[in-house]
Write an enzyme that holds these catalytic residues in place. Structure first.
Site, PDB file in Angstrom:
ATOM      1  CE  LYS A   8      -0.265  -0.479   4.999  1.00  0.00           C
ATOM      2  NZ  LYS A   8      -1.109  -0.798   6.159  1.00  0.00           N
ATOM      3  NE  ARG A 106      -7.000  -0.128  10.987  1.00  0.00           N
ATOM      4  CZ  ARG A 106      -5.760  -0.107  10.529  1.00  0.00           C
ATOM      5  NH1 ARG A 106      -5.057   1.009  10.567  1.00  0.00           N
ATOM      6  NH2 ARG A 106      -5.202  -1.193  10.035  1.00  0.00           N
ATOM      7  CE1 TYR A 243      11.148  32.139   2.040  1.00  0.00           C
ATOM      8  CE2 TYR A 243      11.585  29.773   2.025  1.00  0.00           C
ATOM      9  CZ  TYR A 243      11.253  30.943   1.351  1.00  0.00           C
ATOM     10  OH  TYR A 243      11.032  30.918   0.007  1.00  0.00           O
ATOM     11  CG  MET A 291       8.677  23.245  -1.774  1.00  0.00           C
ATOM     12  SD  MET A 291       7.619  24.050  -2.974  1.00  0.00           S
ATOM     13  CE  MET A 291       6.606  25.072  -1.939  1.00  0.00           C
TER      14      MET A 291
HETATM   15  C1  LIG Z   1      -0.327  -1.708   6.900  1.00  0.00           C
HETATM   16  C2  LIG Z   1      -0.885  -2.984   7.370  1.00  0.00           C
HETATM   17  C3  LIG Z   1      -0.043  -4.068   7.692  1.00  0.00           C
HETATM   18  C4  LIG Z   1       1.459  -3.958   7.714  1.00  0.00           C
HETATM   19  O1  LIG Z   1       1.894  -3.375   8.913  1.00  0.00           O
HETATM   20  P1  LIG Z   1       3.457  -3.179   9.222  1.00  0.00           P
HETATM   21  O2  LIG Z   1       3.488  -2.677  10.599  1.00  0.00           O
HETATM   22  O3  LIG Z   1       3.954  -2.172   8.222  1.00  0.00           O
HETATM   23  O4  LIG Z   1       4.109  -4.499   9.036  1.00  0.00           O
HETATM   24  C5  LIG Z   1      -0.635  -5.271   8.007  1.00  0.00           C
HETATM   25  N1  LIG Z   1      -1.980  -5.404   8.042  1.00  0.00           N
HETATM   26  C6  LIG Z   1      -2.812  -4.384   7.770  1.00  0.00           C
HETATM   27  C7  LIG Z   1      -4.270  -4.603   7.831  1.00  0.00           C
HETATM   28  C8  LIG Z   1      -2.290  -3.147   7.440  1.00  0.00           C
HETATM   29  O5  LIG Z   1      -3.130  -2.134   7.202  1.00  0.00           O
END
Ligand SMILES: *Cc1c(COP(=O)(O)O)cnc(C)c1O
Length: 352
Positions: A8, A106, A243, A291
């Site tokens: 992701k 969540r 800055y 930046m």
């Molecule tokens: C991002 C995520 C992981 C991976 O977590 P890490 O701490 O980066 O290994 C695993 N399961 C879910 C559902 C996630 O959202």
């Protein structure tokens, strides 16, 4: 046990396409993403393994998920019903992983109401739905004390036990992120009950060289962040930089301007407190990060030249700056540093 590498957020900012190409020959079970858009990018790159979207979907995204043969999360009965309806309409399988909420809060079906929802799940199942997995997510696998994680395992096992009948063939159980997977043996040793047998693990940060947390081994360094020095000059006492002119030389100094700034994802919080490596030596970031550029005090180094490299994360000769150290200076975690690296930064892949 299969591996579901999490790719992701563009593989935590490193570049999902190259990461997937690198992992593909190793034969992972599939890939984990967070959105349907991310999943469909994998399909367009030719990935044919399962691609699981592990975050809840907005209602309008189910159709595309089914069309692209992505697996989605069912964290409430309404999601399962929606997926079923879309799959029926599209005439393709609706693949899903049931999420049990054991404390993350969540998403997911509440572990302590399992009796209520199992019946609903069974009712929703049908020929157009393919049940691939059932999972939960740890909230504290990165802290030394394993008891919160063991409690989540207990809740997960408890929710699974509430289901009547034998566990359906081929439905994979999974819970472990990087920290959970790296500490699974420790968890098994400390548990006073049998842990749900993992069918998959879902590593993320550890794959990308980030530290999974207390109790986890140090990762192999994976990503480095470097920039060219594009200007070097000698200044006299009283010269200011950046800055707000927040830094003022208290005598003759040598300053080097590096071609990287917060627009590249170098956290602005490193202003006046971060470090970089030049020729393997730690030098301070002075003044506010702009930046596009960042100024380093290289007074300690003789004859630094334009075109030399400043390393903000990673090794340089005898020196090294760990991702976690940068995260500390920026009051955040390695995950945010990596995912914050902007598209403007060229990703240079080193083979081997
Ligand atoms: C991002 C995520 C992981 C991976 O977590 P890490 O701490 O980066 O290994 C695993 N399961 C879910 C559902 C996630 O959202």
């Amino acid at each position: 046990m299969g591996i579901l590498p999490m790719v992701k957020a563009d593989a935590y900012g490193l570049g999902a396409r190259r990461v997937v190409e690198t992992l593909e020959p190793l034969g992972p079970w599939g890939y984990g993403v967070a959105t349907v858009e991310e999943g469909s990018r994998l399909r367009h790159w030719g990935v044919s393994r399962p691609v699981v979207v592990l975050s809840p979907l907005p209602p309008g995204s189910y159709r595309r998920a089914v069309e692209e043969d992505l697996s989605v999360v069912a964290g409430e009965l309404a999601a399962l019903e929606r997926l079923g309806a879309v799959a029926r309409e599209v005439g393709r399988p609706g693949r899903f992983h049931l999420e049990v909420d054991t404390g993350m809060g969540r998403a997911g079906l509440p572990w302590d109401k399992a009796e209520e929802w199992w019946a609903g799940v069974e009712r929703a199942l049908g020929p157009h739905l393919v049940w691939e997995g059932c999972f939960t997510h740890f909230h504290s696998a990165d802290v030394r004390d394993v008891s919160p994680t063991l409690e989540q395992c207990r809740r997960f096992a408890e929710a699974l036990r509430r289901r009547e009948g034998p566990w359906p063939q081929g439905v994979l159980l999974h819970a472990a992120n990087s920290a959970g997977a790296l500490r699974w043996r420790e968890l098994c040793r400390r548990a006073s009950f049998p842990l749900p047998p993992p069918g998959l693990v879902r590593p993320g940060i550890h794959l990308y060289g980030g530290w999974a947390g207390e109790g986890s081994p140090a990762p192999a360094p994976v990503a480095a962040l470097r920039a060219r020095i594009v200007m070097v000059r000698e200044v006299g006492g009283g010269a200011t930089v950046g800055y707000g002119a927040t830094y003022r030389a208290d005598g003759p100094q040598r300053w080097a301007t590096a071609a990287i700034g917060y627009g590249d994802g170098l956290p602005r919080l490193l202003s006046g407190r971060g470090r970089a490596l030049v020729r393997g030596v730690r030098v301070p970031v002075i003044g506010r990060i702009s930046m596009d550029v960042t100024v380093l005090d290289v007074t300690a180094l003789d004859g630094v030249e334009v075109g030399e490299v400043a390393t903000f994360i990673g090794r340089d000769g005898p020196g090294g700056i760990a991702l976690e150290e940068v995260a500390g200076w920026a009051q955040t975690i390695g995950y945010e540093i990596l995912t914050g690296l902007s598209p403007r930064l060229p990703r240079v892949w080193v083979e081997g």
